[in-house]
Every structure is written in structure tokens, then in C-alpha cells.
Design a protein around this motif. Structure first.
Motif, PDB file in Angstrom:
ATOM      1  N   VAL A  32      12.990  -2.130  13.408  1.00  0.00           N
ATOM      2  CA  VAL A  32      13.159  -0.734  13.011  1.00  0.00           C
ATOM      3  C   VAL A  32      11.942   0.056  13.461  1.00  0.00           C
ATOM      4  O   VAL A  32      10.800  -0.346  13.197  1.00  0.00           O
ATOM      5  CB  VAL A  32      13.339  -0.602  11.483  1.00  0.00           C
ATOM      6  N   LEU A  33      12.173   1.188  14.121  1.00  0.00           N
ATOM      7  CA  LEU A  33      11.096   2.069  14.555  1.00  0.00           C
ATOM      8  C   LEU A  33      11.222   3.404  13.840  1.00  0.00           C
ATOM      9  O   LEU A  33      12.269   4.053  13.906  1.00  0.00           O
ATOM     10  CB  LEU A  33      11.159   2.301  16.065  1.00  0.00           C
ATOM     11  N   ILE A  68      -1.325   6.090   7.267  1.00  0.00           N
ATOM     12  CA  ILE A  68      -0.267   5.075   7.249  1.00  0.00           C
ATOM     13  C   ILE A  68      -0.861   3.698   6.982  1.00  0.00           C
ATOM     14  O   ILE A  68      -0.370   2.941   6.134  1.00  0.00           O
ATOM     15  CB  ILE A  68       0.522   5.067   8.575  1.00  0.00           C
ATOM     16  N   ASN A  69      -1.918   3.362   7.697  1.00  0.00           N
ATOM     17  CA  ASN A  69      -2.543   2.052   7.509  1.00  0.00           C
ATOM     18  C   ASN A  69      -3.115   1.903   6.102  1.00  0.00           C
ATOM     19  O   ASN A  69      -3.010   0.828   5.488  1.00  0.00           O
ATOM     20  CB  ASN A  69      -3.641   1.848   8.561  1.00  0.00           C
ATOM     21  N   LYS A  70      -3.695   2.974   5.572  1.00  0.00           N
ATOM     22  CA  LYS A  70      -4.221   2.939   4.207  1.00  0.00           C
ATOM     23  C   LYS A  70      -3.085   2.699   3.212  1.00  0.00           C
ATOM     24  O   LYS A  70      -3.220   1.903   2.273  1.00  0.00           O
ATOM     25  CB  LYS A  70      -4.924   4.257   3.888  1.00  0.00           C
ATOM     26  N   ASN A  71      -1.962   3.374   3.419  1.00  0.00           N
ATOM     27  CA  ASN A  71      -0.834   3.234   2.496  1.00  0.00           C
ATOM     28  C   ASN A  71      -0.154   1.876   2.612  1.00  0.00           C
ATOM     29  O   ASN A  71       0.355   1.342   1.624  1.00  0.00           O
ATOM     30  CB  ASN A  71       0.164   4.375   2.715  1.00  0.00           C
ATOM     31  N   ALA A  79       3.392  -3.485   8.830  1.00  0.00           N
ATOM     32  CA  ALA A  79       4.111  -2.801   9.902  1.00  0.00           C
ATOM     33  C   ALA A  79       3.200  -2.722  11.117  1.00  0.00           C
ATOM     34  O   ALA A  79       1.965  -2.776  10.994  1.00  0.00           O
ATOM     35  CB  ALA A  79       4.542  -1.399   9.463  1.00  0.00           C
ATOM     36  N   ASN A  80       3.794  -2.585  12.272  1.00  0.00           N
ATOM     37  CA  ASN A  80       3.050  -2.333  13.505  1.00  0.00           C
ATOM     38  C   ASN A  80       2.925  -0.820  13.655  1.00  0.00           C
ATOM     39  O   ASN A  80       3.922  -0.129  13.833  1.00  0.00           O
ATOM     40  CB  ASN A  80       3.803  -2.934  14.695  1.00  0.00           C
TER      41      ASN A  80
END
Length: 227
Positions: A32-33, A68-71, A79-80
Motif C-alpha cells: 500500500v502506498l 511521519i517518522n516521529k508518529n 512503514a517505508n
């Protein structure tokens, strides 16, 4: 779900919550993207509810990429995350699903805040180019699920490139006596079925959320923290 967001930037709203609910009604699986992740709310909610998916998120703004990375870390999700422009980024794989709450506002009165402008206005991700790129990164039977300004339904229909075909549509109305402001769309490559027009979603009844809208917010169970 705890979600950190910039104090002086674009914050997720009901559009994302309603799109999350719409997407949840389908059999989400595989790769999924999410295009235009913002703080990551849509992708993270789908990953939380469908933990077996292989999630990627592409976000062009570095500050939102960091959020996003923090969340993801805050909510123990994986996720990537790609910091890049969806239209120019060269993907090395194809996806079963592409999901997106894209920037879709038109007009000349734009915010001076670059974060908000990029997140809200279509010039950041023009519809025709957006749809064409989505079609190119989907697998042969891949699906594209997104929302847009309801007034642009004619443009959506005319710009969906073959072999993508719209299979599901749902309109959201702020109130019973108001015009639709949001349309949620599911399109599938090589689909042969006729279009399923879902019952309308009503946002408010009187001064309160409608019963269905309230249930959607309850299911999402997000808490925003601005920093």
C-alpha cells in the motif's frame, strides 16, 4: 493513536477521517502506498487496522516527513517513508493499493505558509499528472482510493486514465440541506463492474456530529499534539 503535528502548519481534518472510514470498507492488503502523507494520519490508521499490509508513504515536505517518522515511532508502527515528490520519484516497485487525500483546492488566494499551501492547493499535485502517475505505479489489478472536492466530479471522471475504472463513489454532505463538499472514490485497473454509488455521509445533525460521523471519529481514536 497519538499524532504530533506542526503548530504552524496544515493539520488533518474530517476529510481524512471520512476517507479512512471509506478505505476501511474494502479488503486492503499487500503493498500500500500513501501519496502525500502529511503527518501520516491516514496511512498510520490503515496500518493499525490492517497490520499485515506493507505500507509506504511518500511525502515531499521534509518537515512532514520527520513528523511521519516521529508518529510511526510513537505508535509502534512500521512503514517505508520516502521524502520525495511523487510525480518525479522513481519507484522500484508496484503497489496493490494507492491511497491519498491529495491537495485539491483551486483558486488564487493561497496561504503564505508554505506547509499549508503545499498540503492544500492542487498546483502541488495537479490532477491529470497525479492520476497518470498513480496508474503507472499500480499492479495490474491494483486499486486507487482517494478523496477530492465534490464539485470536481466531472474532472475526476474525465481524467481517470484507462485501464483504471471507477467502481465506488460516496459523497459527503456537511448537513442534510447543504451541497456535497467531498467525494470519496475507489477505482480499479481492468474493473468490469458497474459503479456502486454509496449512501451519502452526513457530517452534522444540528450542532453535533451525525451518528455515523461520531462513530468514525470514535473508531479512529486519534489525539493530536501540536509542537
Amino acid at each position: 493513536m497519538i499524532l504530533y503535528q506542526p503548530k504552524n502548519g496544515y493539520c488533518y481534518n474530517s476529510d481524512t477521517m471520512f476517507l479512512y472510514d471509506f478505505i476501511s470498507g474494502f479488503n486492503i492488503k499487500g503493498k500500500v502506498l500513501e501519496v502525500g502523507g502529511g503527518c501520516g494520519v491516514l496511512g498510520l490508521l490503515i496500518k493499525r487496522d490492517f497490520p499485515e499490509i506493507d505500507l509506504s508513504i511518500v511525502e515531499k515536505q521534509k518537515i512532514m516527513f520527520d513528523f511521519i517518522n516521529k508518529n510511526l515511532d510513537e505508535n509502534s508502527l512500521k512503514a517505508n517513508v520516502i521524502n520525495g515528490d511523487f510525480l518525479t520519484y522513481e519507484f522500484d516497485e508496484k503497489y496493490d493499493f494507492v491511497i491519498s487525500n491529495p491537495p485539491f483546492y483551486q483558486g488564487t488566494l493561497k496561504s503564505e505558509n508554505e506547509i499549508i499551501k503545499t498540503a492544500r492547493y492542487e498546483e502541488s499535485l495537479p490532477m491529470k499528472e497525479f492520476f497518470k502517475k498513480v496508474n503507472g505505479v499500480l499492479k495490474e489489478r491494483g486499486e486507487f482510493i482517494f478523496c477530492y472536492d465534490a464539485k470536481r466530479i466531472d474532472d475526476i471522471i474525465s481524467n481517470i486514465p484507462k485501464p483504471l475504472k471507477i467502481t465506488d463513489i460516496r459523497f459527503m454532505y456537511p448537513r442534510l440541506n447543504k451541497k456535497a463538499t467531498l467525494v470519496m472514490v475507489r477505482a480499479k485497473r481492468h474493473a468490469k463492474s458497474m459503479v456502486n454509488v454509496h449512501p451519502p455521509l452526513i457530517g452534522f445533525e444540528g450542532e453535533n456530529y451525525s451518528k455515523e460521523a461520531a462513530e468514525i471519529y470514535k473508531k479512529a481514536a486519534t489525539k493530536s499534539i501540536k509542537i
